[in-house]
Design a protein around this motif. Structure first.
Motif: not given
Length: 295
Positions: A219-238
């Motif tokens: 969808d055009g998401m580049k690596i910097k934005r992708f890292k921020r996005y994944k950081k938010r998800i991983f922070a849930k520690n689910e």
């Protein structure tokens, strides 16, 4: 960690080891890669102008069944833009059959998945790449505008033999399809499951290390934005369940150390559930995978 959870984690660790996959692949036919979900492989060698049909037999080996003469694009090389008269080089699905076509295309046609995720990553344009027949009431030259054309008896025969949902098309510019070694495949498979391990057990840094600096999501998401996005998800520690089924790892023709990886993904966490197809394009660099795009 004890009990079932501890056993599951040990099994996940085992899947991320190269020697596990080298042993697993020892007696498996890997001439086209590691393939679980395709019973038919079509290979088009543009330099030889042929379309070969391989069928998986009772021993799970791919056996050459038919060899058809084929017409391909008028211009040599890989397709890059709309109207460049080139047949693309790559790995494609057959997405549908068209039974009612203009007589110029013979009795029927199979529509390919061009442009695929890797084509779009590379900025390629165009569409409507088919495998079709030849004119029923007029002559044509020995080239196409980018499609693959075979005789009308051949296209009818292909129609009778193929389940398009279980057919993979590999288009190459060379006369011989270069086989990938089992060691290389074992590296890719073990790294794929190491990526899954980091994902499943919430190791953000290890997970992100599997991505190329040149990564761009579908969808055009580049690596910097992708890292921020994944950081938010991983922070849930689910806690997560991540299962891969119908896994296919196919070396990409004419692109050294590049693989198209496809599987059905079953993902479940406390906040999100996903079931569907996943495609990764990755490069193998110094025995490590780097994902360059995914969908």
């Amino acid at each position: 960690m004890h009990g079932i959870d501890g056993l599951e984690k040990k099994l996940d660790q085992e899947l991320s080891k190269q020697n596990y996959w080298e042993n697993y692949l020892r007696n498996i036919d890997t001439k086209f890669g590691y393939i679980e979900s395709y019973t038919n492989i079509l290979t088009c060698n543009k330099s030889k102008s042929d379309l070969l049909v391989y069928v998986k037999d009772a021993n799970n080996s791919y056996v050459l069944q038919k060899d058809y003469n084929a017409f391909t694009g008028k211009m040599k090389g890989d397709k890059k833009t709309e109207g460049d008269l080139r047949t693309p080089i790559g790995v494609y699905d057959l997405v549908k059959k068209v039974s009612h076509v203009n007589k110029f295309y013979g009795p029927l046609a199979f529509v390919t998945s061009y442009p695929n995720i890797y084509d779009r990553y590379q900025g390629k344009t165009g569409q409507g790449i088919w495998i079709h027949g030849v004119p029923t009431d007029e002559k044509r030259d020995s080239f196409t505008k980018g499609c693959i054309a075979i005789g009308n008896k051949c296209i009818r025969s292909l129609n009778n033999e193929l389940d398009i949902k279980k057919t993979l098309l590999i288009i190459n510019a060379q006369s011989n399809y270069k086989k990938v070694s089992k060691v290389e495949l074992a590296k890719v498979l073990s790294q794929l499951y190491a990526w899954r391990y980091a994902w499943k057990y919430n190791n953000l840094q290890d997970y992100l290390n599997f991505y190329s600096p040149d990564f761009i999501r579908f969808d055009g998401m580049k690596i910097k934005r992708f890292k921020r996005y994944k950081k938010r998800i991983f922070a849930k520690n689910e806690s997560k369940s991540i299962i891969f089924k119908q896994l296919n790892v196919v070396p990409y023709p004419m692109h050294k150390n590049t693989f198209k990886v496809m599987f059905n993904e079953f993902y479940k966490s406390n906040s999100f559930t996903f079931t569907g197809k996943k495609t990764l394009i990755m490069k193998l660099e110094n025995s490590k995978i780097k994902i360059i795009t995914e969908k």
